[in-house]
Scaffold this active site. Structure first.
Site, PDB file in Angstrom:
ATOM      1  N   ASN A  39       1.240  -1.084  -0.057  1.00 27.01           N
ATOM      2  CA  ASN A  39      -0.388  -0.215   0.175  1.00 27.01           C
ATOM      3  C   ASN A  39       0.920   1.718   0.224  1.00 27.01           C
ATOM      4  O   ASN A  39       0.599   2.598   0.064  1.00 27.01           O
ATOM      5  CB  ASN A  39      -0.751   0.184   0.960  1.00 27.01           C
ATOM      6  CG  ASN A  39      -0.254   0.687   2.271  1.00 27.01           C
ATOM      7  OD1 ASN A  39       1.142   0.251   2.445  1.00 27.01           O
ATOM      8  ND2 ASN A  39      -0.915   0.295   3.771  1.00 27.01           N
ATOM      9  N   THR A  42       4.839   2.464   4.255  1.00 26.69           N
ATOM     10  CA  THR A  42       6.429   3.114   4.158  1.00 26.69           C
ATOM     11  C   THR A  42       7.049   2.489   3.072  1.00 26.69           C
ATOM     12  O   THR A  42       8.436   3.190   2.854  1.00 26.69           O
ATOM     13  CB  THR A  42       6.405   2.230   5.139  1.00 26.69           C
ATOM     14  OG1 THR A  42       6.151   0.457   5.572  1.00 26.69           O
ATOM     15  CG2 THR A  42       5.568   2.540   7.104  1.00 26.69           C
ATOM     16  N   ALA A  80       3.249  -5.294   7.508  1.00 28.04           N
ATOM     17  CA  ALA A  80       3.054  -4.899   8.939  1.00 28.04           C
ATOM     18  C   ALA A  80       3.673  -4.402   9.068  1.00 28.04           C
ATOM     19  O   ALA A  80       4.136  -2.844   8.314  1.00 28.04           O
ATOM     20  CB  ALA A  80       3.934  -6.272   9.546  1.00 28.04           C
ATOM     21  N   TYR A 145       2.612  -5.293  19.396  1.00 31.38           N
ATOM     22  CA  TYR A 145       3.396  -5.455  18.331  1.00 31.38           C
ATOM     23  C   TYR A 145       3.765  -7.408  18.186  1.00 31.38           C
ATOM     24  O   TYR A 145       3.184  -8.079  17.777  1.00 31.38           O
ATOM     25  CB  TYR A 145       4.777  -4.435  17.746  1.00 31.38           C
ATOM     26  CG  TYR A 145       5.423  -5.269  16.919  1.00 31.38           C
ATOM     27  CD1 TYR A 145       5.031  -5.444  15.655  1.00 31.38           C
ATOM     28  CD2 TYR A 145       6.428  -5.914  17.180  1.00 31.38           C
ATOM     29  CE1 TYR A 145       6.410  -5.579  14.339  1.00 31.38           C
ATOM     30  CE2 TYR A 145       7.921  -6.827  16.246  1.00 31.38           C
ATOM     31  CZ  TYR A 145       7.282  -6.700  15.136  1.00 31.38           C
ATOM     32  OH  TYR A 145       8.142  -7.063  13.736  1.00 31.38           O
ATOM     33  N   ASN A 174      17.484  -8.436  14.825  1.00 27.37           N
ATOM     34  CA  ASN A 174      16.965  -7.258  13.974  1.00 27.37           C
ATOM     35  C   ASN A 174      17.655  -7.376  12.910  1.00 27.37           C
ATOM     36  O   ASN A 174      19.024  -7.687  12.587  1.00 27.37           O
ATOM     37  CB  ASN A 174      17.985  -6.915  15.731  1.00 27.37           C
ATOM     38  CG  ASN A 174      17.045  -6.556  16.845  1.00 27.37           C
ATOM     39  OD1 ASN A 174      16.813  -7.003  17.583  1.00 27.37           O
ATOM     40  ND2 ASN A 174      17.311  -4.967  16.909  1.00 27.37           N
ATOM     41  N   GLY A 272      10.652  -0.151  29.864  1.00 27.97           N
ATOM     42  CA  GLY A 272      10.195  -1.655  29.025  1.00 27.97           C
ATOM     43  C   GLY A 272      10.806  -2.159  28.613  1.00 27.97           C
ATOM     44  O   GLY A 272      10.978  -3.181  27.402  1.00 27.97           O
TER      45      GLY A 272
HETATM   46  C1  UD2 Z   1      13.231  -4.293  16.334  1.00 26.73           C
HETATM   47  C2  UD2 Z   1      12.326  -4.176  15.568  1.00 26.73           C
HETATM   48  C3  UD2 Z   1      10.813  -5.184  15.769  1.00 26.73           C
HETATM   49  C4  UD2 Z   1      11.087  -6.531  16.300  1.00 26.73           C
HETATM   50  C5  UD2 Z   1      12.516  -7.211  16.473  1.00 26.73           C
HETATM   51  C6  UD2 Z   1      12.745  -8.073  17.465  1.00 26.73           C
HETATM   52  C7  UD2 Z   1      12.878  -1.939  14.801  1.00 26.73           C
HETATM   53  C8  UD2 Z   1      12.733  -0.157  14.821  1.00 26.73           C
HETATM   54  N1  UD2 Z   1      11.846  -3.102  15.681  1.00 26.73           N
HETATM   55  O1  UD2 Z   1      12.587  -4.185  17.944  1.00 26.73           O
HETATM   56  O2  UD2 Z   1      10.169  -4.690  14.799  1.00 26.73           O
HETATM   57  O3  UD2 Z   1      11.598  -7.035  15.482  1.00 26.73           O
HETATM   58  O4  UD2 Z   1      13.490  -5.718  16.754  1.00 26.73           O
HETATM   59  O5  UD2 Z   1      13.589  -8.413  18.302  1.00 26.73           O
HETATM   60  O6  UD2 Z   1      13.759  -2.285  14.110  1.00 26.73           O
HETATM   61  N2  UD2 Z   1      18.765   2.494  20.852  1.00 26.73           N
HETATM   62  C9  UD2 Z   1      18.482   3.150  20.640  1.00 26.73           C
HETATM   63  N3  UD2 Z   1      18.838   4.711  20.438  1.00 26.73           N
HETATM   64  C10 UD2 Z   1      17.847   5.268  19.136  1.00 26.73           C
HETATM   65  C11 UD2 Z   1      17.300   4.070  19.623  1.00 26.73           C
HETATM   66  C12 UD2 Z   1      16.961   2.829  20.118  1.00 26.73           C
HETATM   67  O7  UD2 Z   1      19.954   2.833  21.536  1.00 26.73           O
HETATM   68  O8  UD2 Z   1      18.077   5.949  18.472  1.00 26.73           O
HETATM   69  C13 UD2 Z   1      18.929   0.698  20.912  1.00 26.73           C
HETATM   70  C14 UD2 Z   1      16.744   0.685  21.691  1.00 26.73           C
HETATM   71  O9  UD2 Z   1      16.824   0.880  23.134  1.00 26.73           O
HETATM   72  C15 UD2 Z   1      17.336  -0.832  21.827  1.00 26.73           C
HETATM   73  C16 UD2 Z   1      18.362  -1.269  20.967  1.00 26.73           C
HETATM   74  O10 UD2 Z   1      18.916   0.276  20.486  1.00 26.73           O
HETATM   75  O11 UD2 Z   1      17.452  -1.008  23.284  1.00 26.73           O
HETATM   76  C17 UD2 Z   1      17.344  -1.417  19.135  1.00 26.73           C
HETATM   77  O12 UD2 Z   1      16.328  -0.886  19.553  1.00 26.73           O
HETATM   78  P1  UD2 Z   1      15.519  -0.889  17.810  1.00 26.73           P
HETATM   79  O13 UD2 Z   1      14.040  -0.147  17.812  1.00 26.73           O
HETATM   80  O14 UD2 Z   1      16.181  -0.813  16.756  1.00 26.73           O
HETATM   81  O15 UD2 Z   1      14.709  -2.908  18.015  1.00 26.73           O
HETATM   82  P2  UD2 Z   1      14.634  -3.590  18.828  1.00 26.73           P
HETATM   83  O16 UD2 Z   1      14.830  -4.377  19.723  1.00 26.73           O
HETATM   84  O17 UD2 Z   1      12.893  -3.039  20.063  1.00 26.73           O
END
Ligand code: UD2
Length: 310
Positions: A39, A42, A80, A145, A174, A272
């Site tokens: 769609n 993104t 998704a 999610y 990730n 969290g």
């Molecule tokens: C990711 C995916 C999610 C899911 C999951 C599975 C994204 C956005 N989310 O969640 O969809 O598939 O993995 O494991 O890809 N962080 C920082 N600074 C920033 C941004 C993030 O320190 O500016 C840290 C954040 O606090 C976390 C880590 O990086 O500890 C990973 O964060 P994320 O948002 O990339 O991914 P996650 O693991 O929450």
């Protein structure tokens, strides 16, 4: 051993204009007839390879879905709402996009007797009891999610058990790589590279001791190709590298690779946040013959190179 990739198949990729879906489309187009349903919320039209057919539409649009699934042999369901934070802000929207749409896709696949490879997620484990995490460990998602992904991870297995549909769930850890566009809602690697290349501070949440298993896009694609041909259907597999690095180490690696003057700053920990995440990939190795091929530093360098061209 089944072939390591599909050939001469009619394939649908939902979310095929997005990060993972478009890489998958690129890998499949030379040997298969590839249709994409996206769609474009993104996803971007420019990501779609020329040889693929893009149908702009939503998985929940019955007419569009019937059209793109007519005569299809397999479906890779990548569409998704991927942001954990967006799902917390609007759980109903997450449910509609992540669960309701998947059920529509599963029903369409059942009509066509098409194999379904689902994008599941490590988010279903929540705070793991131990790392590396085997597939059988307890599930305790901490976000809508994660709960939605857990629901559809179960649904695809049930469609195998109840209706004999060939289904596979891939629990991505990730994912990162070229094409993952930085935004407030995107993965940390895209955010850090964007910050480093624009000379902004690199924002580490908390002390940065939290760890993640970062898996390069080529290996995510490899897992999907194997899932498309395996005989070991009706199962869920972790897709990561089996290794983890801390967010602080990641920030330093980004500084190093981009040769930036950007400093690392520490902000409040994310409420969290999962402390440690790391895949046990032995099941995917055993059944899918999956093997990570791109080392973290190499993947990061390739991703940084792509960001420079943006
Ligand atoms: C990711 C995916 C999610 C899911 C999951 C599975 C994204 C956005 N989310 O969640 O969809 O598939 O993995 O494991 O890809 N962080 C920082 N600074 C920033 C941004 C993030 O320190 O500016 C840290 C954040 O606090 C976390 C880590 O990086 O500890 C990973 O964060 P994320 O948002 O990339 O991914 P996650 O693991 O929450």
């Amino acid at each position: 051993m089944p072939p390591d990739r599909p050939a001469d198949q009619t394939v649908l990729i939902t979310g095929g204009a997005g990060f993972i879906g478009s890489h998958l489309a690129t890998a499949l187009v030379s040997d298969n007839d590839v249709r994409i349903l996206d769609n474009l919320t993104t996803g971007q039209r420019a990501n779609v390879p020329d040889e693929a057919t893009l149908i702009e539409g939503d998985c929940r649009d019955a007419d569009a879905l019937a059209r793109v699934t007519d005569g299809v042999d397999m479906v890779f369901h990548e569409a998704a709402l991927v942001s954990v934070q967006q799902s917390i802000d609007d759980p109903q929207q997450s449910h509609a996009i992540n669960v309701d749409a998947t059920l529509d896709v599963l029903e369409a696949a059942r009509r066509e007797d098409a194999r379904v490879v689902l994008a599941s997620s490590a988010a279903i484990y929540g705070h793991p009891e131990r790392v590396p995490i085997p597939e059988s460990d307890p599930k305790g998602p901490t976000s809508p999610y994660g709960l939605d992904k857990l629901t559809i991870d179960h649904y695809v297995r049930q469609y195998h058990e109840l209706y004999g549909l060939e289904t596979v769930a891939l629990r991505y850890f990730n994912a990162f790589g070229p094409g993952q566009v930085a935004s407030d809602y995107s993965g940390v690697i895209s955010i850090f590279l964007d910050q480093a290349l624009s000379g902004e501070p690199i924002t580490v949440d908390g002390d940065g001791s939290q760890t993640r298993d970062f898996v390069f896009i080529d290996d995510i694609v490899q897992a999907n190709l194997r899932a498309a041909t395996t005989d070991a259907v009706g199962k869920a597999y972790n897709i990561g590298t089996g290794e983890a690095i801390s967010i602080r180490e990641l920030a330093e690696a980004v500084q190093d690779i981009t040769v930036t003057e950007s400093e690392i700053v520490h902000t409040e920990p994310r409420p969290g946040d999962i402390e440690h995440s790391q895949a046990d990939i032995s099941k995917a190795e055993a059944y899918l013959d999956y093997e990570p091929t791109v080392a973290f530093r190499e993947g990061l360098a390739r991703t940084a190179k792509w960001y420079r061209t943006q």
